[in-house]
Design a protein around this motif. Sequence first.
Motif, PDB file in Angstrom:
ATOM      1  N   GLY A  47      -2.088  15.805  32.377  1.00 35.34           N
ATOM      2  CA  GLY A  47      -2.622  14.434  32.587  1.00 35.34           C
ATOM      3  C   GLY A  47      -3.941  14.190  32.820  1.00 35.34           C
ATOM      4  O   GLY A  47      -4.544  15.370  33.070  1.00 35.34           O
ATOM      5  N   GLY A  48      -4.568  13.064  32.886  1.00 35.90           N
ATOM      6  CA  GLY A  48      -5.898  12.914  32.997  1.00 35.90           C
ATOM      7  C   GLY A  48      -6.462  13.425  34.242  1.00 35.90           C
ATOM      8  O   GLY A  48      -7.604  14.307  34.371  1.00 35.90           O
ATOM      9  N   ARG A 229     -18.240  -2.896  29.659  1.00 38.53           N
ATOM     10  CA  ARG A 229     -17.335  -2.566  28.665  1.00 38.53           C
ATOM     11  C   ARG A 229     -17.243  -1.012  28.396  1.00 38.53           C
ATOM     12  O   ARG A 229     -18.108  -0.487  28.794  1.00 38.53           O
ATOM     13  CB  ARG A 229     -18.120  -3.165  27.187  1.00 38.53           C
ATOM     14  CG  ARG A 229     -18.032  -4.601  27.067  1.00 38.53           C
ATOM     15  CD  ARG A 229     -18.462  -5.085  25.610  1.00 38.53           C
ATOM     16  NE  ARG A 229     -18.379  -6.416  25.475  1.00 38.53           N
ATOM     17  CZ  ARG A 229     -18.254  -6.991  24.288  1.00 38.53           C
ATOM     18  NH1 ARG A 229     -18.360  -6.267  23.156  1.00 38.53           N
ATOM     19  NH2 ARG A 229     -18.407  -8.468  24.304  1.00 38.53           N
ATOM     20  N   SER A 230     -15.953  -0.650  27.950  1.00 40.57           N
ATOM     21  CA  SER A 230     -15.896   0.862  27.677  1.00 40.57           C
ATOM     22  C   SER A 230     -16.622   1.328  26.535  1.00 40.57           C
ATOM     23  O   SER A 230     -16.837   0.541  25.352  1.00 40.57           O
ATOM     24  CB  SER A 230     -14.384   1.040  27.607  1.00 40.57           C
ATOM     25  OG  SER A 230     -14.212   2.334  27.266  1.00 40.57           O
ATOM     26  N   ARG A 231     -17.034   2.400  26.673  1.00 38.36           N
ATOM     27  CA  ARG A 231     -17.862   3.225  25.473  1.00 38.36           C
ATOM     28  C   ARG A 231     -16.755   3.428  24.420  1.00 38.36           C
ATOM     29  O   ARG A 231     -17.353   3.684  23.321  1.00 38.36           O
ATOM     30  CB  ARG A 231     -18.601   4.515  25.870  1.00 38.36           C
ATOM     31  CG  ARG A 231     -19.736   4.182  26.752  1.00 38.36           C
ATOM     32  CD  ARG A 231     -20.641   5.333  26.998  1.00 38.36           C
ATOM     33  NE  ARG A 231     -21.407   5.120  28.075  1.00 38.36           N
ATOM     34  CZ  ARG A 231     -22.584   5.834  28.193  1.00 38.36           C
ATOM     35  NH1 ARG A 231     -22.944   6.964  27.395  1.00 38.36           N
ATOM     36  NH2 ARG A 231     -23.503   5.801  29.316  1.00 38.36           N
ATOM     37  N   ALA A 232     -15.404   3.443  24.810  1.00 37.35           N
ATOM     38  CA  ALA A 232     -14.554   3.800  23.890  1.00 37.35           C
ATOM     39  C   ALA A 232     -14.033   2.559  22.898  1.00 37.35           C
ATOM     40  O   ALA A 232     -13.737   2.641  21.772  1.00 37.35           O
ATOM     41  CB  ALA A 232     -13.189   4.364  24.407  1.00 37.35           C
ATOM     42  N   PHE A 233     -14.411   1.518  23.789  1.00 39.19           N
ATOM     43  CA  PHE A 233     -14.152   0.000  22.914  1.00 39.19           C
ATOM     44  C   PHE A 233     -15.305  -0.909  23.288  1.00 39.19           C
ATOM     45  O   PHE A 233     -15.335  -1.782  23.939  1.00 39.19           O
ATOM     46  CB  PHE A 233     -13.008  -0.617  23.977  1.00 39.19           C
ATOM     47  CG  PHE A 233     -11.395  -0.091  23.583  1.00 39.19           C
ATOM     48  CD1 PHE A 233     -11.149   0.494  22.183  1.00 39.19           C
ATOM     49  CD2 PHE A 233     -10.814   0.112  24.729  1.00 39.19           C
ATOM     50  CE1 PHE A 233     -10.016   1.096  22.375  1.00 39.19           C
ATOM     51  CE2 PHE A 233      -9.420   0.628  24.475  1.00 39.19           C
ATOM     52  CZ  PHE A 233      -8.921   1.154  23.194  1.00 39.19           C
ATOM     53  N   PRO A 280     -24.301  18.176  30.627  1.00 46.65           N
ATOM     54  CA  PRO A 280     -24.020  17.546  29.407  1.00 46.65           C
ATOM     55  C   PRO A 280     -22.796  17.897  28.893  1.00 46.65           C
ATOM     56  O   PRO A 280     -21.974  16.987  28.487  1.00 46.65           O
ATOM     57  CB  PRO A 280     -25.010  18.126  28.524  1.00 46.65           C
ATOM     58  CG  PRO A 280     -26.201  18.412  29.189  1.00 46.65           C
ATOM     59  CD  PRO A 280     -25.653  19.015  30.500  1.00 46.65           C
ATOM     60  N   LEU A 281     -22.011  19.051  28.789  1.00 39.25           N
ATOM     61  CA  LEU A 281     -20.934  19.471  28.089  1.00 39.25           C
ATOM     62  C   LEU A 281     -19.934  18.655  29.014  1.00 39.25           C
ATOM     63  O   LEU A 281     -18.753  18.337  28.428  1.00 39.25           O
ATOM     64  CB  LEU A 281     -20.587  20.886  28.085  1.00 39.25           C
ATOM     65  CG  LEU A 281     -21.325  21.657  27.140  1.00 39.25           C
ATOM     66  CD1 LEU A 281     -21.171  23.134  27.142  1.00 39.25           C
ATOM     67  CD2 LEU A 281     -21.302  21.180  25.665  1.00 39.25           C
ATOM     68  N   VAL A 282     -19.983  18.685  30.504  1.00 35.96           N
ATOM     69  CA  VAL A 282     -18.882  18.141  30.998  1.00 35.96           C
ATOM     70  C   VAL A 282     -19.009  16.423  31.019  1.00 35.96           C
ATOM     71  O   VAL A 282     -17.807  15.694  30.926  1.00 35.96           O
ATOM     72  CB  VAL A 282     -19.074  18.385  32.723  1.00 35.96           C
ATOM     73  CG1 VAL A 282     -18.218  17.704  33.658  1.00 35.96           C
ATOM     74  CG2 VAL A 282     -19.110  19.968  32.987  1.00 35.96           C
ATOM     75  N   ASP A 283     -20.101  15.812  31.080  1.00 38.93           N
ATOM     76  CA  ASP A 283     -20.025  14.630  30.309  1.00 38.93           C
ATOM     77  C   ASP A 283     -19.494  14.020  29.316  1.00 38.93           C
ATOM     78  O   ASP A 283     -18.852  13.397  29.123  1.00 38.93           O
ATOM     79  CB  ASP A 283     -21.713  14.256  30.461  1.00 38.93           C
ATOM     80  CG  ASP A 283     -21.955  12.740  30.322  1.00 38.93           C
ATOM     81  OD1 ASP A 283     -21.734  12.179  29.326  1.00 38.93           O
ATOM     82  OD2 ASP A 283     -22.233  11.862  31.264  1.00 38.93           O
ATOM     83  N   GLN A 288     -14.780  11.932  26.468  1.00 39.60           N
ATOM     84  CA  GLN A 288     -13.793  12.054  25.401  1.00 39.60           C
ATOM     85  C   GLN A 288     -12.286  11.902  26.004  1.00 39.60           C
ATOM     86  O   GLN A 288     -11.405  11.416  25.300  1.00 39.60           O
ATOM     87  CB  GLN A 288     -13.652  13.883  25.069  1.00 39.60           C
ATOM     88  CG  GLN A 288     -14.969  13.824  23.855  1.00 39.60           C
ATOM     89  CD  GLN A 288     -15.054  15.473  23.791  1.00 39.60           C
ATOM     90  OE1 GLN A 288     -14.267  16.240  24.389  1.00 39.60           O
ATOM     91  NE2 GLN A 288     -15.662  15.927  22.684  1.00 39.60           N
ATOM     92  N   LEU A 289     -12.174  12.306  27.036  1.00 32.44           N
ATOM     93  CA  LEU A 289     -10.979  11.487  27.974  1.00 32.44           C
ATOM     94  C   LEU A 289     -10.860  10.217  28.403  1.00 32.44           C
ATOM     95  O   LEU A 289      -9.479   9.723  28.874  1.00 32.44           O
ATOM     96  CB  LEU A 289     -10.699  12.825  29.218  1.00 32.44           C
ATOM     97  CG  LEU A 289     -10.711  14.171  28.986  1.00 32.44           C
ATOM     98  CD1 LEU A 289     -10.774  15.063  30.262  1.00 32.44           C
ATOM     99  CD2 LEU A 289      -9.234  14.596  28.309  1.00 32.44           C
TER     100      LEU A 289
END
Length: 324
Positions: A47-48, A229-233, A280-283, A288-289
């Motif tokens: 899970g997340g 707003r979400s960066r995903a939406f 940066p990679l963790v961010d 992505q999640l």
Amino acid sequence: MRAIHERRALIALAAALAFGVLSPSLARAQDYPNRKITFMVGFAPGGGIDTIARVIAQGLTEQFGYQIVIENRPGAASNIAARAVASAVPDGYTLLVTGNSLAINQTYYKSPGYSTDELAPIAFVARDSMALAVNASNPARTLSEFVELSKSKPFSFGFGGSSARIGSEYVFKVLLKTQAVGVPFQSGVPAMNALLGNHVDIIAGPIAEIYPQVQQGNMRALVVTGAQRSRAFTDVPTLNESGLPGIDISGWNGFFAPARIPSEIAAKLNADINAVVKKPLVDQRMRQLGYEPHTVVFADAPAFFKTSIDGWAGMIRLTGISAE
């Protein structure tokens, strides 16, 4: 001159000895960690929250040499894991990794089996919010359109988990005052399947779960529940932009320790975890999640947690719901 130097040396030695006696935790903090740390995750693998625990663990290992073991203890909305950590030795080697269910449970459950006084908030690493989504075949393009189209008949909303239940009940029944019927599911996945099969009219769920279905054209997100707003939406409005000003229904992921953990060790954990989150990679991985990376300095962690408890408690009391 020699006598002066000898006197200074004696004073320095006395101060060092006194410091060692009065502040043993400082010595422990300098040596911490010198063995494996257990991250006890209150949810099942995959899970997340479990994924974020592993991302942070890997970052701590790579950047600071931590040795970390992940132990999953799912059940009772993370209460089982929280009880275990609350009763663990407060030495910094057992940490709870959980989400905002920990804040919800203080009001949602009559007796979660532990007190928040038994846990110390260490770090908060991510924030997330929900989306309200409909089947792609639904003609509604906004939340107000959906409510207007549903006035001719009662509509049903599906949810899985306490956050989605409280959030959707609060929006549809308290804020919008509709006659909607809530339909509970064991988790977000069966709720989404019910929406795809047109067995419910709308669902509330984590953006991370809903986003792939929207990308595939199976669902349409009408609104997100966070303050921004979400960066995903990026094209989906917030509740505030949809006529419900001042509403922010968002969650978080964080780390907790037994309450009596030495403050120096807790502060070190906070600083190291925050440093990992800012890589940066963790961010990128968190985004992505479907999460927004988020850090809180150690001194502000208790206030952040209390604000979350109070916010969810207010919604729970207004909806009148509780764990069964």
